[in-house]
Design an enzyme around this catalytic site. Structure first.
Site, PDB file in Angstrom:
ATOM      1  N   LYS A   1      55.826  -9.016  16.626  1.00 65.90           N
ATOM      2  CA  LYS A   1      54.603  -9.837  16.622  1.00 65.90           C
ATOM      3  C   LYS A   1      54.751 -11.184  17.342  1.00 65.90           C
ATOM      4  CE  LYS A   1      52.478  -7.889  12.514  1.00 65.90           C
ATOM      5  NZ  LYS A   1      51.773  -8.119  11.266  1.00 65.90           N
TER       6      LYS A   1
ATOM      7  N   ASP B   1      45.379 -10.019  11.769  1.00 68.65           N
ATOM      8  CA  ASP B   1      45.930 -10.149  10.403  1.00 68.65           C
ATOM      9  C   ASP B   1      45.274 -11.353   9.739  1.00 68.65           C
ATOM     10  OD1 ASP B   1      47.792  -8.064  10.550  1.00 68.65           O
ATOM     11  OD2 ASP B   1      49.336  -9.367  11.398  1.00 68.65           O
TER      12      ASP B   1
END
Ligand code: ATR
Length: 291
Positions: free
Chosen positions: A74, A110
């Site tokens: 990420k 997210d």
């Protein structure tokens, strides 16, 4: 995918990560594509740490439309992209990538998925006292979006140094104090007195360690809202004990579904069938729990 015809026009999406075998993302996205008759296909790709650069070259060469990005990529994916959405840039982590004619752009759904999960329940972060457990990747996204939306944060972590690093980044970015403490019972008792929302952003309680909880149950009081980002099991010990104590709860399923919905909409430009996607997650998780 009964009658689906895969052709040269089919647009490919997927998720890259390591490990990748338990991902629920293919189930929710493919169910959504099929339901809406979209000529898209979503597959999991097992991409190890040292292979990320090649995977991103592959995304360009194969004209893959979109990717989700999970552990451990990420953060390291950022320099490989052409553009970043401002939220992803500020958080310093990307979980969704689009490919528009070779231009790769990174997003962080997210964070926006977590926010959406709260807002849809009528929970507004502004002015709320929020206690966040954990200072890893998930906590970073969640704490940024909460601070940005005007919540007052305290971050507790097992490794205090990580909580201090995150809190000092947030304090600088948002020009307001974010406290960092060691994750320990006496600190929890102190910060929960006066807290509105508790977020478990650690992996404590995740399958197979389903009997663990990050918090002694006697600290759970009615009036507190308890949010767990762990979604497997659907009802963690923390959420079970929170319900028993009479607090409102938000499960990790909500955040997971919303991060997927927002990625789906970025890739396809079409409103995602959220209820169907949620049902897929629950079906898949109940399957896991029975095994
Ligand atoms: P993620 O991307 O899911 O946040 P991560 O970056 O590995 O994953 O972060 C995991 C978080 O869970 C960390 O805050 C970690 O605490 P440490 O930073 O102290 O390692 C927390 N965590 C994991 N297992 C834990 C445990 N048994 N007790 C307390 N915290 C735990």
């Amino acid at each position: 995918m009964n009658d689906r015809i895969i052709s040269s026009k089919t647009r490919l999406c997927g998720v890259i990560g390591d490990p990748i075998e338990h991902t629920m993302s293919p189930a929710i996205h493919n169910a959504g594509f099929t339901k809406l008759g979209l000529d898209y296909l979503y597959v999991p790709f097992h991409v190890r740490k040292g292979e990320l650069g090649k995977a991103i070259d592959g995304m360009r060469a194969l004209n893959i439309r979109g990717l989700n990005v999970t552990i451990p990529h990420k953060v390291t994916i950022i320099p490989l992209l052409d553009e970043l959405d401002p939220l992803a840039e500020r958080i310093g982590a990307v979980n969704t990538v689009t490919n528009d004619d070779g231009v790769l752009k990174g997003y962080n759904t997210d964070a926006s998925g977590f926010l959406q999960a709260l807002l849809k329940r009528g929970i507004k972060p502004k002015g709320k006292n929020v206690v966040i457990l954990g200072a890893g990747g998930a906590s970073r996204a969640i704490s940024f979006i909460l601070a940005e939306r005007g919540a007052h944060l305290v971050i507790l972590n097992r490794q205090l140094k990580k909580a201090e690093e995150l809190s000092s980044r947030l304090s600088t970015t948002f020009e307001k104090e974010v406290k960092a403490l060691q994750l320990a019972a006496e600190n929890l008792a102190q910060v929960l007195d006066g807290a509105d929302i508790l977020v478990n952003a650690t992996s404590v309680g995740m399958s197979p360690d389903i009997n663990e909880t990050p918090l002694p149950s006697n600290l759970l009081k009615p009036g507190l809202i308890v949010v767990d980002i762990v979604y497997n099991p659907i009802k963690t010990r923390l959420l079970r004990e929170a319900e028993e104590a009479g607090t409102e709860t938000v499960s990790g399923v909500d955040m997971f579904v919303w991060q997927g919905v927002l990625a789906f909409e970025i890739w396809t430009g079409v409103k995602a069938p959220i209820e169907l996607m949620r049902a897929e997650v629950i079906k898949g998780l109940q399957g896991h729990e029975k095994r």
